[in-house]
Write a protein that holds these residues in place. Structure first.
Motif: not given
Length: 622
Positions: A460-473
């Motif tokens: 079970v992992y905490a995640i943080k979304g990062v916006g912007g183009a050309n980033k890996d999932i």
């Protein structure tokens, strides 16, 4: 008398200016390819890649201020830029800036690509002191030589871009530059300002392109001569631009052909490549040389001497399996052209009509389950998804768990789903969730960290979304949360994930990555769910003088949680990165849940040291 004549002769030889060389002549004379930087080490020659001669010599023309390379992969773009760099250091020493997307990339490029190049090219190594020498004037990001200096900068670093004046700007992969260098504005414009004081300034721009209409390199290419590399037809001798629409593959015979647009003849790869040295640059806008002093070049991987057309076709097939996102990458990186995806997302009613009877909680195609969880001030929203071969996706169940995430009750309810929950196939086999990603943004960050820390052995992992183009999932390595027993926090490229989701939703039955949804109303896939899944659209916005693509809510739509939690499911399956073929072989095993250990090895405990001595299940190690 003879001695005096000899003395003056020797002095004359010393003072004589060096012979005038073009950039390609200089490279052919001096450049040595390094063993750690080239698959073909040794003496450099433009005979190996004939198109490079004109691309190099464009910088030698005093009437040209800008040179643009919009290219596919495997054409030697990096070597071209290094050759130009060496040419100016040796032949026209001056202040030079080398610019790449990030400061970290600048350091890596200087260390692994430029240092071996300088070391193995004698005329450069004689002018550059060793970085290890005291007071050498040669560091990782700044190097001096007689008559000039070289500085490496990242487009994300405003301090580096606002430094000393420069004559030569080398900017690589400019379509991956951020829209702004901090708060300072467009990094390309900032760098160009550093060249204004030089009447003989040179700007060299290179990149594989990205989105149609928003690509930096495409705009610069259109401002130039728009020269395209053509191959000579083996049948009629006319010149042909080798593009994907002219390509044909006979995979059974392992034969690959290009059709001539002039005579209609199909000639195989080797027939075309036998005339390789007779290729030609043909300009579509030669008038731009006089008006804008810019030469621009486009070439794709069909012309590369380092890749076969069979390899290209295999790359295309792999890209096609990923849908529109994969095809975009293929045409950007291999064909060197901006990709325009004109297909619209299916409407809500169409997706609702797609729902099907599973006959059980899980249809037989499901091999593994993940969960994505979004946190709101008054609830959690969670989707359990199934994954099968070829990226096939199955909505399993969508939940809305009401309660304050600052309290334990709603998290206990989530345990019943992602920790203890089991879903059945028609034959009675059961599966549990193998990995979960929970959004830690918003106002409940610490509550998410505490929950994930205590359940990290359940993946079970905490995640943080990062916006912007050309980033890996999965954007880089996870961060360890030291205050929470070193639990992992993953950054995820949410815009990339949304691109992939919308691409997958357009796939048809039987195609890779097709998305299934259950018809059973108790599973949570009603109209409200699909409206949330399609809540966002991709738009273009003008940001500091440059158009950038952004995902925004559709007019009149307020809730997008179903889209977000599906994005988090994509993150979970990417973190796991399971072997689907192996899972398919074991799919008939009773109650087999991949990547989940038995209860004794995955219980929550306060002391993490207790579990460091245990072997936790099988599967992926993080």
């Amino acid at each position: 008398m003879n001695n005096t004549q000899q003395l003056f002769s020797d002095l004359f030889q010393l003072l004589r200016p060096p012979p005038k060389l073009t950039a390609s002549e200089w490279a052919n004379k001096h450049v040595v390819l390094s063993t750690e930087d080239s698959a073909e080490p040794g003496k450099y020659s433009t005979d190996r890649a004939p198109y490079q001669k004109e691309m190099l010599d464009a910088v030698s023309n005093p009437d040209v201020s800008d040179v643009v390379y919009m290219t596919g992969s495997q054409i030697g773009k990096t070597q071209l830029i290094k050759n130009i760099l060496g040419y100016f250091i040796d032949f026209y020493p001056s202040p030079i800036m080398f610019m790449v997307p990030t400061l970290d990339l600048a350091k890596e490029f200087s260390k692994t690509r430029i240092a071996p190049f300088i070391r193995d090219t004698k005329v450069l190594s004689e002018k550059m002191a060793d970085t290890k020498a005291r007071d050498s004037g040669n560091t990782l990001l700044n190097k001096t030589f007689p008559g000039g200096y070289l500085t490496f900068v990242g487009a994300n670093s405003p301090a580096g871009l606002a430094s000393r004046p420069i004559r030569v700007l080398l900017a690589d992969e400019i379509d991956r530059f951020p829209a702004s260098a901090g708060a300072e504005g467009d990094p390309v414009s900032l760098a160009e300002k550093r060249t204004k004081t030089f009447y003989n300034r040179k700007h060299i721009y290179a990149s594989t392109p990205l989105g149609k209409g928003t690509s930096r390199i495409e705009k610069l290419y259109n401002d130039g001569t728009q020269e395209v590399w053509h191959l000579k037809c083996p049948a009629c001798g006319e010149y042909v631009y080798p593009s994907w629409d002219k390509f044909e593959a006979d995979t059974e015979a392992n034969k690959y052909y290009m059709c001539c647009e002039h005579c209609g003849a199909l000639s195989d790869e080797w027939a075309w490549k036998r005339l390789y040295s007779e290729g030609r640059w043909i300009a579509n806008a030669p008038e731009n040389l006089e008006t804008k002093h810019c030469r621009s070049f486009h070439i794709n991987a069909f012309a590369s001497p380092w890749t076969s057309w069979a390899e290209l076709y295999q790359t295309y097939e792999a890209a096609q399996a990923l849908g529109a996102v994969g095809l975009k990458t293929f045409f950007n990186t291999e064909m060197g052209i901006p990709y325009e995806d004109a297909v619209e997302t299916p409407p809500t009613d169409e997706l609702m009509d797609r729902r099907e009877e599973y006959g059980a909680d899980l249809p037989d195609g499901v091999l593994i389950l993940t969960a994505g969880v979004d946190t709101q001030d008054d609830r959690l929203e969670c989707e359990v998804m199934g994954w099968g071969l070829n990226g096939e996706q199955y909505g399993v169940q969508y939940y809305r768990l009401y309660g304050d995430p600052a309290q334990d009750a709603v998290w206990n309810a989530l345990d019943d789903i992602i920790i203890r929950g089991r879903w059945s196939f028609a034959d009675g086999r059961k599966r549990g969730v193998s990995a979960s990603c929970i959004d830690s943004g918003g106002n409940k960050t610490q509550a998410v960290y505490r929950y994930c820390s205590k359940r990290r052995y359940h993946r079970v992992y905490a995640i943080k979304g990062v916006g912007g183009a050309n980033k890996d999932i999965i954007d880089g390595l996870p961060t360890k949360l030291k205050k929470h027993d070193n639990a992992k926090l993953f950054k995820i490229g949410v815009d990339t994930g949304k691109d992939l989701i919308m691409s997958d939703l357009r796939q048809l039955p039987g195609e890779p990555r097709y998305c299934h949804f259950p018809l059973d109303p108790s599973k949570g896939y009603g109209k409200k769910y699909f409206e949330g899944l399609l809540a966002e659209i991709k738009t273009e916005e003008l940001v500091r003088g440059r158009y950038v693509q952004k995902w925004v809510l559709r007019p009149g739509v307020k809730r997008n949680e179903p889209l977000d939690v599906r994005n988090y499911n994509h993150a979970a399956i990417n973190i796991l990165n399971p072997n689907f073929e192996a899972l398919a072989e074991r799919a008939g095993r009773e109650d087999f849940t991949p990547y989940i250990g038995n209860n004794s090895s995955t219980k929550t405990a306060r002391s993490p040291a207790k579990y460091r001595r245990r072997k936790v299940g099988g599967g992926v190690k993080l």
